[in-house]
Enzyme design. Sequence first.
Site, short mmCIF file in Angstrom:
data_model
loop_
_atom_site.label_atom_id
_atom_site.label_comp_id
_atom_site.label_asym_id
_atom_site.label_seq_id
_atom_site.Cartn_x
_atom_site.Cartn_y
_atom_site.Cartn_z
CG ASP A 76 -17.83 -32.29 -63.64
OD1 ASP A 76 -17.04 -31.33 -63.61
OD2 ASP A 76 -18.10 -32.98 -62.64
CB ILE A 79 -17.04 -27.59 -66.37
CG1 ILE A 79 -18.35 -27.05 -65.79
CG2 ILE A 79 -15.86 -26.86 -65.75
CD1 ILE A 79 -18.48 -27.28 -64.29
CG HIS A 161 2.82 -15.78 -61.65
ND1 HIS A 161 2.81 -14.98 -60.53
CD2 HIS A 161 3.00 -17.06 -61.21
CE1 HIS A 161 2.99 -15.74 -59.46
NE2 HIS A 161 3.10 -17.00 -59.83
CB CYS A 203 0.36 -8.84 -61.82
SG CYS A 203 0.80 -9.58 -60.23
CB SER A 231 -1.08 -14.00 -52.34
OG SER A 231 -0.06 -13.36 -51.57
#
Length: 382
Positions: A76, A79, A161, A203, A231
């Site tokens: 961690d 990260i 998105h 996309c 999806s």
Amino acid sequence: MNYCNLITIFAFINLLVSIPHGYSNYVETKAGQFFSSGHTNNWAVLVCTSRFWFNYRHVANTLSVYRSVKRLGIPDSHIVLMLADDMACNYRNPKPATVFSHKNMELNVYGDDVEVDYRGYEVTVENFLRVLTGRLPPSTPRSKRLLSDDRSNILIYLTGHGGNGFLKFQDSEEISNMELADAFEQMWQKRRYNELLFIIDTCQGASMYERFYSPNLMALASSQVGEDSLSHQPDLGIGVHLMDKYTFYLLEFLEEVHPASQANMNDLFKVCPQSQCVSTPGHRTDLFQRDPGSVLITDFFGSVRKVEITKDTINLTSPVEPPIKRSGSSDIQIESLTYVDQLPVAEIIHQQDCLEANVTRCRRKQQRTRKLNCQVVEKQTA
């Protein structure tokens, strides 16, 4: 001894001589693959850019990759996890404190040891670019910093998105492919990475790596320009899709990878073909100096440090057991080693509180004494 027997003996001798040579070549090849990357540490920046319950799948995408890199050895501390929303604690979640990637709810990718570094409205384009370039305020804690160097292999995963040349952050702002390319160039100029793997599930994802121009950079995307990234796995109980197709099959692939796996990047390129994803995944390797076939998956998804993850409690205050004496070394005196006592912070704080209380008590006593003295003086003058 005839001629045929001589040929047989000669061939057998050549075989005996060639076996060690062939084995040594095999060992050298494997050693060359191990050291060819040249990196000494691994980092991962995992970003979900979408808010709201209907974007549940984007959080599940990011947590799936997070789970995989931790399982393969990246701790961690190396990260940087950015989640724009907390689906595990959302009031619509029928099973709080969980995020699932399968509709049969077999795999909880949230787990019980998730460390989110940036959450909610902290996930912005500015903060993301600052993490990459290292231009953070001095007060920023280490857990929110990408402390990489010129020997670091970095995995950057983005989901959300997007459109042709941009990726939205929380439906309020967006990052362009040129801004991302310039950030990677700054990282290269500042020697913040050795090799970089960029993966994006959105996309028209391939449009995000079209402008890249920095060396030692490899990129993958879930869809080509003009295509949607679809999806996957709708769940009636939760009411939304659980994951995106590309990351779902990426997770299935990574579940078969172990720290000593010989799977390479060419195997990763075959994840989720068009027959499964409907969209056409793409990749770009022209900026990468090594052959993708010689690049192991663990060069980016794993860690060069041998890290063993355990849930067992380890007592660090007990004395260390002395090593076993070997035969013939009875004269050697081996003293038992113990850990130094920790700094008694609680006692120091308690003493400090007592000291402050005593100081306050003394000041109040001095004030009362001064007040009495003033009253005495006033009576004498009267």
